[in-house]
Write a protein that holds these residues in place. Structure first.
Motif, mmCIF file in Angstrom:
data_model
loop_
_atom_site.group_PDB
_atom_site.id
_atom_site.type_symbol
_atom_site.label_atom_id
_atom_site.label_comp_id
_atom_site.label_asym_id
_atom_site.label_seq_id
_atom_site.Cartn_x
_atom_site.Cartn_y
_atom_site.Cartn_z
ATOM 1 N N LEU A 1 0.851 -1.189 0.000
ATOM 2 C CA LEU A 1 0.000 0.000 0.000
ATOM 3 C C LEU A 1 0.878 1.227 0.000
ATOM 4 O O LEU A 1 1.991 1.201 0.518
ATOM 5 C CB LEU A 1 -0.828 0.053 1.284
ATOM 6 C CG LEU A 1 -1.717 -1.143 1.579
ATOM 7 C CD1 LEU A 1 -1.980 -1.229 3.061
ATOM 8 C CD2 LEU A 1 -3.005 -0.982 0.813
ATOM 9 N N LEU A 2 0.342 2.290 -0.540
ATOM 10 C CA LEU A 2 1.054 3.556 -0.505
ATOM 11 C C LEU A 2 0.201 4.519 0.306
ATOM 12 O O LEU A 2 -0.994 4.660 0.029
ATOM 13 C CB LEU A 2 1.206 4.054 -1.947
ATOM 14 C CG LEU A 2 2.245 5.127 -2.193
ATOM 15 C CD1 LEU A 2 3.645 4.629 -1.830
ATOM 16 C CD2 LEU A 2 2.204 5.542 -3.661
ATOM 17 N N ILE A 3 0.776 5.128 1.317
ATOM 18 C CA ILE A 3 -0.009 6.126 2.050
ATOM 19 C C ILE A 3 0.625 7.502 1.859
ATOM 20 O O ILE A 3 1.841 7.628 1.742
ATOM 21 C CB ILE A 3 -0.187 5.783 3.546
ATOM 22 C CG1 ILE A 3 1.155 5.744 4.274
ATOM 23 C CG2 ILE A 3 -0.931 4.473 3.742
ATOM 24 C CD1 ILE A 3 0.990 5.839 5.771
ATOM 25 N N ASP A 4 -0.231 8.525 1.824
ATOM 26 C CA ASP A 4 0.233 9.876 1.510
ATOM 27 C C ASP A 4 0.767 10.620 2.722
ATOM 28 O O ASP A 4 1.588 11.526 2.599
ATOM 29 C CB ASP A 4 -0.918 10.721 0.941
ATOM 30 C CG ASP A 4 -1.283 10.260 -0.453
ATOM 31 O OD1 ASP A 4 -0.427 9.620 -1.087
ATOM 32 O OD2 ASP A 4 -2.414 10.540 -0.897
ATOM 33 N N ASN A 5 0.227 10.272 3.890
ATOM 34 C CA ASN A 5 0.642 10.988 5.096
ATOM 35 C C ASN A 5 0.298 10.165 6.337
ATOM 36 O O ASN A 5 -0.373 9.143 6.251
ATOM 37 C CB ASN A 5 -0.026 12.371 5.161
ATOM 38 C CG ASN A 5 -1.526 12.251 4.993
ATOM 39 O OD1 ASN A 5 -2.171 11.472 5.679
ATOM 40 N ND2 ASN A 5 -2.082 13.014 4.057
ATOM 41 N N GLU A 6 0.752 10.679 7.468
ATOM 42 C CA GLU A 6 0.587 9.940 8.724
ATOM 43 C C GLU A 6 -0.892 9.729 9.060
ATOM 44 O O GLU A 6 -1.268 8.704 9.631
ATOM 45 C CB GLU A 6 1.285 10.718 9.839
ATOM 46 C CG GLU A 6 1.496 9.912 11.075
ATOM 47 C CD GLU A 6 2.406 10.616 12.083
ATOM 48 O OE1 GLU A 6 3.047 11.639 11.750
ATOM 49 O OE2 GLU A 6 2.454 10.121 13.217
ATOM 50 N N ASN A 7 -1.714 10.684 8.706
ATOM 51 C CA ASN A 7 -3.140 10.580 9.000
ATOM 52 C C ASN A 7 -3.775 9.354 8.333
ATOM 53 O O ASN A 7 -4.699 8.752 8.877
ATOM 54 C CB ASN A 7 -3.834 11.874 8.551
ATOM 55 C CG ASN A 7 -5.124 12.086 9.301
ATOM 56 O OD1 ASN A 7 -5.203 11.801 10.504
ATOM 57 N ND2 ASN A 7 -6.143 12.551 8.604
ATOM 58 N N ASP B 1 11.400 11.623 -2.812
ATOM 59 C CA ASP B 1 10.861 12.960 -3.076
ATOM 60 C C ASP B 1 9.525 13.243 -2.390
ATOM 61 O O ASP B 1 8.784 14.116 -2.834
ATOM 62 C CB ASP B 1 10.695 13.205 -4.590
ATOM 63 C CG ASP B 1 12.032 13.153 -5.302
ATOM 64 O OD1 ASP B 1 13.040 13.527 -4.673
ATOM 65 O OD2 ASP B 1 12.064 12.724 -6.466
ATOM 66 N N SER B 2 9.194 12.496 -1.373
ATOM 67 C CA SER B 2 7.957 12.789 -0.663
ATOM 68 C C SER B 2 8.181 12.579 0.830
ATOM 69 O O SER B 2 8.424 11.465 1.276
ATOM 70 C CB SER B 2 6.838 11.876 -1.162
ATOM 71 O OG SER B 2 5.738 12.004 -0.306
ATOM 72 N N GLU B 3 8.112 13.676 1.567
ATOM 73 C CA GLU B 3 8.453 13.610 2.979
ATOM 74 C C GLU B 3 7.498 12.719 3.766
ATOM 75 O O GLU B 3 7.899 12.004 4.672
ATOM 76 C CB GLU B 3 8.435 15.035 3.546
ATOM 77 C CG GLU B 3 9.068 15.123 4.907
ATOM 78 C CD GLU B 3 8.982 16.526 5.484
ATOM 79 O OE1 GLU B 3 8.901 17.501 4.697
ATOM 80 O OE2 GLU B 3 8.973 16.640 6.720
ATOM 81 N N ASN B 4 6.225 12.779 3.425
ATOM 82 C CA ASN B 4 5.220 12.129 4.269
ATOM 83 C C ASN B 4 4.579 10.872 3.676
ATOM 84 O O ASN B 4 3.703 10.280 4.289
ATOM 85 C CB ASN B 4 4.119 13.133 4.628
ATOM 86 C CG ASN B 4 4.683 14.279 5.452
ATOM 87 O OD1 ASN B 4 5.489 14.060 6.345
ATOM 88 N ND2 ASN B 4 4.285 15.492 5.122
#
Ligand code: ATP
Ligand code: MG
Length: 155
Positions: free
Chosen positions: A6-12, A132-135
């Motif tokens: 899975l790929l998640i965009d952010n911690e939320n 290239d994506s911090e979160n």
């Protein structure tokens, strides 16, 4: 062996994932959390614990205590961080490993320290940074033993 990535965009977004995942858990389970320093292993464990029981207070990293136990209404969660152990199985046993296996779900950061104590039946969750994506994080679930069938049930 089948696995899920899975790929998640952010911690939320860990909350949605934890809500899908927690119904699969039962006493006796071992779930390993691996990946680099700071990738989000503890963040995932924290979200999982709060999903199981929103009233739980702070969920600190077990960096120094090595284990934190949460007696939640439906499950006990034993959250281990074995980073500071050199592969010494005795030390893991002293942290209450047998009781964790009997009475709770074990979430284990740095599971390579378990050595021979790593059970055949387990779910491995691997966290990776995304370039290239911090979160964003890539999360891979790899099931072993009975987990192969159980992971299929994750909605
Ligand atoms: N999508 C994400 N998922 C998880 N954590 C994220 C995400 N995006 C940003 N973060 C941040 O990354 C950090 C993850 O730290 P965390 O302590 O969970 O890492 P860890 O893998 O447990 O590290 P350690 O190996 O030191 O125990 C936190 O500061 C968190 O806020
Ligand atoms: Mg951690």
């Amino acid at each position: 062996m089948t696995y899920k990535t899975l790929l998640i965009d952010n911690e939320n977004a860990l909350k949605t994932l934890a809500a899908r995942f927690t119904p699969l858990l039962k006493t006796g389970d071992v779930v390993t959390l691996s990946g680099s320093l700071g990738v989000g292993k503890t963040a995932f464990a924290r979200t999982l614990i709060h999903t199981l029981s929103p009233a739980t207070g702070e969920v600190p990293s077990p960096t120094f205590t090595l284990v934190q136990v949460y007696d939640l209404p439906e499950l006990s969660i034993w959250h281990f961080d074995l980073y500071r152990l050199e592969k010494k199985e005795m030390d893991v046993l002293e942290l209450g490993w047998d009781e964790a296996r009997r009475s709770g779900v074990s979430l284990v950061e740095w599971p390579d320290r378990l050595g021979n104590l790593l059970p055949k039946d387990r779910l491995e969750i691997k966290f990776d940074f995304v370039e290239d994506s911090e979160n964003s994080r890539q999360i891979t679930f790899t099931p072993f033993g009975t987990w192969c069938e159980r992971l299929e049930k994750m909605k």
